[in-house]
Design a protein around this motif. Sequence first.
Motif, PDB file in Angstrom:
ATOM      1  N   SER A 135       0.807  -1.208   0.000  1.00 23.20           N
ATOM      2  CA  SER A 135       0.000   0.000   0.000  1.00 23.20           C
ATOM      3  C   SER A 135       0.845   1.265   0.000  1.00 23.20           C
ATOM      4  O   SER A 135       0.301   2.350  -0.144  1.00 23.20           O
ATOM      5  N   ILE A 136       2.147   1.155   0.179  1.00 23.80           N
ATOM      6  CA  ILE A 136       3.027   2.321   0.122  1.00 23.80           C
ATOM      7  C   ILE A 136       2.989   2.954  -1.262  1.00 23.80           C
ATOM      8  O   ILE A 136       3.289   4.147  -1.429  1.00 23.80           O
ATOM      9  N   THR A 137       2.568   2.187  -2.263  1.00 22.88           N
ATOM     10  CA  THR A 137       2.464   2.746  -3.617  1.00 22.88           C
ATOM     11  C   THR A 137       1.370   3.806  -3.724  1.00 22.88           C
ATOM     12  O   THR A 137       1.280   4.501  -4.734  1.00 22.88           O
ATOM     13  N   ALA A 138       0.540   3.920  -2.692  1.00 23.61           N
ATOM     14  CA  ALA A 138      -0.503   4.952  -2.696  1.00 23.61           C
ATOM     15  C   ALA A 138       0.019   6.306  -2.247  1.00 23.61           C
ATOM     16  O   ALA A 138      -0.720   7.288  -2.273  1.00 23.61           O
ATOM     17  N   ALA A 139       1.283   6.382  -1.826  1.00 20.74           N
ATOM     18  CA  ALA A 139       1.844   7.667  -1.403  1.00 20.74           C
ATOM     19  C   ALA A 139       2.067   8.565  -2.617  1.00 20.74           C
ATOM     20  O   ALA A 139       2.473   8.107  -3.689  1.00 20.74           O
ATOM     21  N   SER A 152      10.762   3.764  -3.139  1.00 20.17           N
ATOM     22  CA  SER A 152      10.440   2.712  -2.169  1.00 20.17           C
ATOM     23  C   SER A 152      11.699   2.247  -1.444  1.00 20.17           C
ATOM     24  O   SER A 152      12.824   2.651  -1.756  1.00 20.17           O
ATOM     25  N   GLY A 153      11.514   1.357  -0.482  1.00 23.13           N
ATOM     26  CA  GLY A 153      12.620   0.916   0.361  1.00 23.13           C
ATOM     27  C   GLY A 153      13.713   0.158  -0.352  1.00 23.13           C
ATOM     28  O   GLY A 153      14.828   0.056   0.163  1.00 23.13           O
ATOM     29  N   ASP A 154      13.434  -0.358  -1.559  1.00 23.27           N
ATOM     30  CA  ASP A 154      14.491  -1.061  -2.285  1.00 23.27           C
ATOM     31  C   ASP A 154      15.472  -0.110  -2.950  1.00 23.27           C
ATOM     32  O   ASP A 154      16.516  -0.527  -3.469  1.00 23.27           O
ATOM     33  N   GLY A 155      15.153   1.183  -2.962  1.00 25.96           N
ATOM     34  CA  GLY A 155      16.074   2.185  -3.511  1.00 25.96           C
ATOM     35  C   GLY A 155      16.045   2.300  -5.015  1.00 25.96           C
ATOM     36  O   GLY A 155      16.822   3.092  -5.576  1.00 25.96           O
ATOM     37  N   THR A 156      15.182   1.568  -5.690  1.00 26.27           N
ATOM     38  CA  THR A 156      15.143   1.612  -7.150  1.00 26.27           C
ATOM     39  C   THR A 156      13.738   1.886  -7.702  1.00 26.27           C
ATOM     40  O   THR A 156      13.597   2.501  -8.756  1.00 26.27           O
ATOM     41  N   SER A 157      12.706   1.424  -7.002  1.00 25.76           N
ATOM     42  CA  SER A 157      11.332   1.581  -7.483  1.00 25.76           C
ATOM     43  C   SER A 157      10.807   2.967  -7.114  1.00 25.76           C
ATOM     44  O   SER A 157      10.750   3.325  -5.932  1.00 25.76           O
ATOM     45  N   ILE A 158      10.438   3.745  -8.120  1.00 24.52           N
ATOM     46  CA  ILE A 158       9.927   5.099  -7.893  1.00 24.52           C
ATOM     47  C   ILE A 158       8.423   5.022  -7.631  1.00 24.52           C
ATOM     48  O   ILE A 158       7.656   4.551  -8.471  1.00 24.52           O
ATOM     49  N   ILE A 159       8.022   5.483  -6.465  1.00 25.42           N
ATOM     50  CA  ILE A 159       6.608   5.503  -6.103  1.00 25.42           C
ATOM     51  C   ILE A 159       5.894   6.673  -6.774  1.00 25.42           C
ATOM     52  O   ILE A 159       4.818   6.524  -7.334  1.00 25.42           O
TER      53      ILE A 159
END
Length: 315
Positions: free
Chosen positions: A31-35, A134-141
Amino acid sequence: MQRVTLPALQRLLLLSTIAVLWSLLPLSAQSITAARINEVMIDNVDNYIDNYGKRSPWIEIYNSSAGTIDLAGCFLTDDPQDLKKYMIPKGDVLTAIKPRQSVVFFADEMPLRGTFHLNFTLAPNTSYYLALVSGDGTSIIDEVEIPAAIPANHSYARIDDGVRTAVATEAWHITQHTTPGSNNVVKDKNEKIDRLQEADPNGFVMTITAMLVVFSGLLILFLAYKLVGIVAMRLEGRKENLHSRLHKESTESASTTEDPLVAVAISLALTTELEMGGGEAPGRLTIRPRTLPYTPWSDKSQMMRPTVACRQLKK
């Protein structure tokens, strides 16, 4: 065909519940993708101040979902080549954003002041690239391009909170009405009410609707009280029937006896009295409580008492 027992159904229901709960765990983590980056101020002259009483550029992050999300471990950056520029610390309860709420980060290059103070800043009259990673450092939310021509004390904000469009620039505008930590659009109108007002300017439909609601409520109350009364009357009737039945049984049990010797004695006494014509009046049988300290039925005189036939022979 195999029969399914109740314990088997209970185990199946328990396993299904566990499976559903387990399947929901990944959804809460994603659900962090909703930020969303929701509003940005570059030139803060006399606008929002931080908890140190300082004015600095700020970035608002908005939760567009219906569940709470936690930004802990995510990254904020102004450099597309360095997506891990500032990591949002873990362990701070304030990084959890409730549904449709937001938090504000201050771009003041002072990360030692706390979780919401970034290690980079934003200068006026300069275009910027901002991204939430995101926390992986590569995926842009979420990401946004900030134009350079933003006046002082104005912000670059989404027109509707957390809403994306096919063309990114169409979802944003420059506004003097800044709302750090709050909704960008304060809805002071209700579209349904406005449409009803246009369709029914005299309020006739609203009046009829209100009357129907009131009368429906009264009807429901009447039926409820009626049902309660019927149930109460039936229960009272059953209670009275049970009471009368118990009273009748107690009366019958009091008028009868279970001892056969007593019944035989009473029968003999009645027979004797009838044969001898005893009693205070003809045809009337009088029974008095005994006053002797012993039982007269075992008395010898009673056992040798002459009968009517014997009296006739003596005559």
